[in-house]
Design an enzyme around this catalytic site. Structure first.
Site, mmCIF file in Angstrom:
data_model
loop_
_atom_site.group_PDB
_atom_site.id
_atom_site.type_symbol
_atom_site.label_atom_id
_atom_site.label_comp_id
_atom_site.label_asym_id
_atom_site.label_seq_id
_atom_site.Cartn_x
_atom_site.Cartn_y
_atom_site.Cartn_z
ATOM 1 N N ALA A 69 40.452 30.317 12.409
ATOM 2 C CA ALA A 69 39.766 30.696 11.170
ATOM 3 C C ALA A 69 38.404 30.018 11.179
ATOM 4 O O ALA A 69 38.216 28.980 11.837
ATOM 5 C CB ALA A 69 40.584 30.244 9.972
ATOM 6 N N GLY A 114 44.193 30.334 13.597
ATOM 7 C CA GLY A 114 44.336 31.746 13.216
ATOM 8 C C GLY A 114 44.392 32.677 14.420
ATOM 9 O O GLY A 114 44.951 33.769 14.325
ATOM 10 N N GLU A 117 47.871 32.661 15.478
ATOM 11 C CA GLU A 117 48.631 33.374 14.439
ATOM 12 C C GLU A 117 48.462 34.891 14.564
ATOM 13 O O GLU A 117 49.421 35.649 14.381
ATOM 14 C CB GLU A 117 48.200 32.865 13.057
ATOM 15 N N GLU A 137 45.260 22.829 13.170
ATOM 16 C CA GLU A 137 44.827 22.649 11.776
ATOM 17 C C GLU A 137 44.924 21.210 11.289
ATOM 18 O O GLU A 137 44.065 20.735 10.539
ATOM 19 C CB GLU A 137 45.661 23.555 10.844
#
Ligand code: COA
Length: 264
Positions: A69, A114, A117, A137
């Protein structure tokens, strides 16, 4: 799909498409624009497969599939904005899972946060030998927010997932392959993409209806007890007997000829 996207390119290749996330200067990091465009693309395919029998999802360049992200964007977010951003990211992963045909993640480099993911929301992952996975993260004081806490554990087991998430460490391609996160490894991006499309060639020869239903039942069953999953399997196993593809597939076998599937 003729829509133009700022951060995505979609290249139609016969029955298939190559979806490329195109933000290589930021290692294909997921900002709101990227996520909104991914959501629009996959939700559109969820409503209408547009004749596609499979998609390969990759990242532009040789360095990254998706490096996570967008940290610059997240650094200024408050709680409400973070909830909205997380919800957008999660909705992309669900839209990928609900696509009525296989989506193969072709991971060419970093698949962090992300990125890991998004790859895990695909049906399966092929990767280059230089790929690097991880959920870093915690190193930023964050936790995974686009499904990592749930899907990683389901894919590789809770203990391994916890060790990876608690440390935020990199998982190199060979380890990702060994623990089952990645199905197959390839020397470079050309071989990776060629192998992904070769797999889709096999898929294109079988009944698209049966593939779609298998995907639906397997994805639903992932969240159920075995007993409840067996009920959804049985419902679709029975229902498929009313399909043209089932009648054609079995008839073709008996008549010793290749089946001509219509996808219904
Ligand atoms: N969000 C925003 N920008 C990112 C990014 C991310 N997740 N990952 C990389 N970028 C940007 C960098 O800021 C840099 O931009 P700049 O050239 O404008 O400064 C560009 O992409 C290239 O990245 P850089 O860090 O210079 O490449 P590198 O080869 O030295 O390192 C990584 C590669 C992947 C190890 C490193 O970029 C990294 O750690 N990224 C963050 C990974 C992460 O924590 N992801 C999870 C987020 S929740």
């Amino acid at each position: 799909m003729n829509t133009m996207y700022e951060t995505l390119t979609i290249e139609k290749k016969g029955d298939f498409a190559l979806l490329t996330l195109n933000r290589p200067d930021k290692l294909n990091a997921l900002n709101s624009t990227v996520l909104s465009e991914l959501k629009a693309v996959f939700e559109a395919w969820g409503k209408d497969a547009q004749g596609l029998k499979g998609v390969v999802f990759t990242g532009a360049g040789d360095k990254a599939f998706i490096a996570g992200a967008d940290i610059a964007q997240m650094s200024d977010m408050n709680v409400d904005q973070a909830r909205e951003f997380g919800s957008l990211g999660q909705s992309v992963t669900l839209a990928i899972e609900n696509t009525p045909f296989p989506v193969i993640a072709a991971v060419n480099g970093f698949a962090l946060g992300g990125g890991c993911e998004m790859a895990m929301a695909c049906d399966f992952i092929y990767a280059t030998t230089s790929a690097v996975f991880g959920q870093p993260e915690v190193k930023l004081g964050l936790i995974p927010g686009f499904g990592g806490t749930q899907r990683l554990a389901k894919l590789i087991g809770r203990a391994r997932a916890k060790e990876i998430i608690y440390t935020g460490r990199n998982v190199k391609a060979d380890e990702a392959h060994r623990v089952g996160l990645v199905v197959s490894l390839f020397e470079n991006k050309d071989e990776l993409l060629a192998a992904a499309f070769k797999t889709l060639d096999y898929v294109a020869k079988v009944s698209p209806n049966a593939v779609k239903l298998s995907k639906q039942v397997m994805n639903t069953g992932n969240d159920l007890t075995v007993e409840a999953g067996l009920k959804t399997e049985l419902a679709q196993f029975a229902a498929v007997f009313s399909s043209e593809d089932m009648k054609e597939g079995c008839k073709a076998f008996v008549e010793k000829r290749p089946a001509q599937f219509k996808g219904c």
